[in-house]
Design a protein around this motif. Sequence first.
Motif: not given
Length: 143
Positions: A13-18
């Motif tokens: 979740a921290a890496r991927e805004p989706r």
Amino acid sequence: GSGELEPEVRQAAAREPRIQYLGRLERDDLLAEFDRARAVVLPSIWEDNGPLVVLEAQARGAALVVTDRGGPQEFVRDGESGLVVPAEDVTALANAMRRLAADPALALRFGARARRDVVSEHNATRHYERLLDVYTAAMTEAP
């Protein structure tokens, strides 16, 4: 929710805004998420016989993506109220999610069918009828 994969989910979740990690939700908040969702994904590799989340999502009109492992596949009409993919087939799971993400109208049709199915098949009257059938069969087969 939470569990042993929580750190990995938080990192994703921290890496991927989706990706949004919601953690454990209260029931009303969970139902609100079902209402907002295009689909509910249950990629179980375990032999769950009938997880409540399937019926809850269907009752809210959500399309489902489930695996062919255990009971969830028995609640989803593949290609009509959701999609059933082989358990542990990450590519098939990703393709099913992409299909519904790319076609909101399809997800809405699946969700509407899922709602009709759960209302007609999983209500008090149908439960009573099925239970009565089991008792009648047991009494008929008794020595």
